[in-house]
Scaffold this motif. Sequence first.
Motif, PDB file in Angstrom:
ATOM      1  N   ASP B  33       0.806  -1.227   0.000  1.00  0.00           N
ATOM      2  CA  ASP B  33       0.000   0.000   0.000  1.00  0.00           C
ATOM      3  C   ASP B  33       0.833   1.269   0.000  1.00  0.00           C
ATOM      4  N   THR B  35       2.065   4.689  -0.752  1.00  0.00           N
ATOM      5  CA  THR B  35       1.429   5.888  -1.290  1.00  0.00           C
ATOM      6  C   THR B  35       2.373   7.055  -1.138  1.00  0.00           C
ATOM      7  N   ARG B  37       2.836  11.277  -2.328  1.00  0.00           N
ATOM      8  CA  ARG B  37       2.376  12.465  -3.027  1.00  0.00           C
ATOM      9  C   ARG B  37       3.490  13.482  -3.105  1.00  0.00           C
ATOM     10  N   HIS B  46      -1.276   3.530  -3.386  1.00  0.00           N
ATOM     11  CA  HIS B  46      -1.474   2.171  -2.863  1.00  0.00           C
ATOM     12  C   HIS B  46      -0.869   1.104  -3.755  1.00  0.00           C
ATOM     13  N   PRO B  80       7.670   7.403   2.264  1.00  0.00           N
ATOM     14  CA  PRO B  80       6.288   7.296   1.785  1.00  0.00           C
ATOM     15  C   PRO B  80       5.342   8.101   2.657  1.00  0.00           C
ATOM     16  N   ASN B  81       4.220   8.533   2.076  1.00  0.00           N
ATOM     17  CA  ASN B  81       3.180   9.147   2.893  1.00  0.00           C
ATOM     18  C   ASN B  81       2.517   8.085   3.743  1.00  0.00           C
ATOM     19  N   CYS B  82       2.289   6.921   3.144  1.00  0.00           N
ATOM     20  CA  CYS B  82       1.933   5.790   3.979  1.00  0.00           C
ATOM     21  C   CYS B  82       2.200   4.518   3.210  1.00  0.00           C
ATOM     22  N   GLY B  83       2.106   3.402   3.913  1.00  0.00           N
ATOM     23  CA  GLY B  83       2.447   2.131   3.319  1.00  0.00           C
ATOM     24  C   GLY B  83       3.685   1.575   3.979  1.00  0.00           C
ATOM     25  N   ARG B 242      -0.747   3.194  -9.936  1.00  0.00           N
ATOM     26  CA  ARG B 242      -1.207   1.935  -9.346  1.00  0.00           C
ATOM     27  C   ARG B 242      -0.522   0.750 -10.010  1.00  0.00           C
TER      28      ARG B 242
END
Lengths: 311, 283
Positions: B33, B35, B37, B46, B80-83, B242
Amino acid sequence: MAGAGGGEGRRHGHKALCSLRGRTWSVPPRNEANSNLNNPSGMRGSPSLKLLMYWITEPVRWLGAQAIENVAALGRFGLFFISALFNALSPPYKPRLVVRQLRLIGADSIFLITLIGWATGMVLGLQGYNTLHRFGSETALGTVVALVLVRELGPVLSALMITARAGSAMAAELGSMQVTEQVDALSVMAIDPVQYLVSPRILAGLISFPLLTAIFDVVGIFGGYAIGVGLMGVPPGSYFRGIVDNLTPHDVASGFYKALVFGLAVTWVCCYKGYHAERMATGISRATTEAVVLSSVLVLLWDYFLTSVLL
Amino acid sequence: MASKISIAGEENFARIMTSPAQDGSAVAIEIRDLTRRFGAQIVLDHVSFACPHGKITTVVGPSGCGKTVLLKHLNFLLRPNCGAIIVDGEDVTQMGSSELNRVRDKFGMLFQAGALFDSMTVAENVAFPLVEKTNLSRQEIAQRVQEKLAAVGLEGAGNKFPSEISGGMQKRAALARALIREPEILLLDEPTTGLDPTRAGAIHHLIRRTQQRFGLSAVLVSHDVPQVFEISDRVAFLYKGRTRLFGTVQEILSANDPVFKSFLAGEEIDEEGLQAGSNALAM
Ligand SMILES: Nc1ncnc2c1ncn2[C@@H]1O[C@H](COP(=O)(O)OP(=O)(O)O)[C@@H](O)[C@H]1O
Ligand SMILES: [Mg+2]
């Protein structure tokens, strides 16, 4: 910011946490706004209110964003320095890198510093003689030249010249390393780029600025001697006697502290600007310009501050 | 309207996951996942797939789709911003800097533009990781450097500076530098872009040979479709941030995804055109 609350989201990938608030620029309520502007007679309550609110809130938003951005930049600037200092003090020590920078910042600048120092001393000798002559006190020439050089012009002019010569090169070199990903290449090899690139430069700046300033002062004093004694006929004994009698250790120390502070400020600013060069065609040139301008301004501002403290 | 069609398409082709566990091999890097930006632009949205141990995983996709950004997350050059990014069972996104350096020692990386140090000669560049990170003797380092330079076909160029050799030679020198410490995981960003087809083929086989000889896991970003499939064990097709497709070469090629087909045929604009049209309407 992402690090603080992102732990959960990272592990489980929750959509809610993932949709972080990015720094986006809100768009004015466009369709309604345009139709209102084009057609004032067709004004309706709610869209024009929206537009009004937009024009009120958006400048505030903008100001706030600017303030936050500037404070953050100042914070990065400070953290960069702390990290460079910390890295300079922690192993692995790389004296080889410091020596290399000493050559680039220090040894390679000696000729320029000698030249400028000599020229400055000659001008001081000429101007000083002309001024003192009006009061009939030409014998004070040595004292005047030495005090002005040691306390003021030596540290400041040396710092400005080294900024122009070595500081700009430093910013450009680090900038091009950043833009061409050489800095990332160091990180990938598990070598801290700040420790490898920045710390040696700041250390070398701290060492070489006072030494170059000393050279500037001594050469300048002889430049003044050449004009005052050689050309204008001031008695040679009185020139040096004045210096020996009136130049106190405190004067020398204050010049030394200035050089130390300038060495720190210039290398710090130039490294910071180069290291944070943006990855685009104009990134390096902009970083170099900003580094030189900011260093010069800082040198002059700090000079006033230090003078008022050390006087 | 165009976007609805593409969403429907995305559901059909969301993922063809060949779980590495299925064929019994271990996982070298797992991306979960991920992500990322930049400002308002969502570059990675993701992204999830797993690179099996001791295999070559190739990431393909139209230029600007975030392949380089993805690769830079794997050894945490970018955050990462998340993951999560799990390397040999450890999540690098949760690591402090000393732990991170320990993990980074497992990686060798080839940057898209080479990123050779331009103040050093080619040989010094290749020797640099050994000089800085090991206690080997000078002779030993020199010998290893010669070995690696020979492997990439740069025997004579050791004393030249990066600015004095061609772009292709810089790529090969950078490859030699990435290989010099015999890493466990190799990240390669477009190793063959800008090379002529013969050279590209030679580099592909060099990568394959090296990978097999040392049992490396490699993540390879490439533009060179379909040639690169020859040496790929797994392929991830990135599209609009993606993972549109992921699987073995066989699976990918038989997936019948229209977007992937037009990408292979070199018509990248297909949906792009529709998208631009609908944007223009919204304005
Ligand atoms: N440091 C950055 N700041 C802002 N945008 C970036 C940055 N790095 C990459 N991007 C953006 O991310 C997108 C993907 O870039 P990249 O991963 O280099 O593409 P590619 O697939 O061709 O390697 C591009 O649109 C680029 O503009
Ligand atoms: Mg790329």
